[in-house]
Design a protein around this motif. Structure first.
Motif: not given
Length: 58
Positions: A15-19
């Motif tokens: 999720l952090e990477k996608k954000r």
């Protein structure tokens, strides 16, 4: 002692990477909009795409 929940940690990293990728995409999009006058001729400028709604459970 509780064992670590690796799948939760992995999901949080994803999720952090996608954000971060989304922020980078938006920065690139914004920098294109601020190009010199000759770069954005009539018909080439596109309005920003609508952001997809994010459900709190997903």
């Amino acid at each position: 002692m509780a064992k670590p929940n690796y799948s939760f940690e992995k999901r949080q990293r994803e999720l952090e990477k996608k954000r971060k990728q989304e922020e980078k995409r938006l920065r690139k999009h914004d920098s294109r909009d601020e190009a010199p006058d000759g770069a954005n001729e009539a018909g080439q400028h596109r309005p920003p795409a609508a952001e997809p709604e994010k459900s709190p459970g997903a």
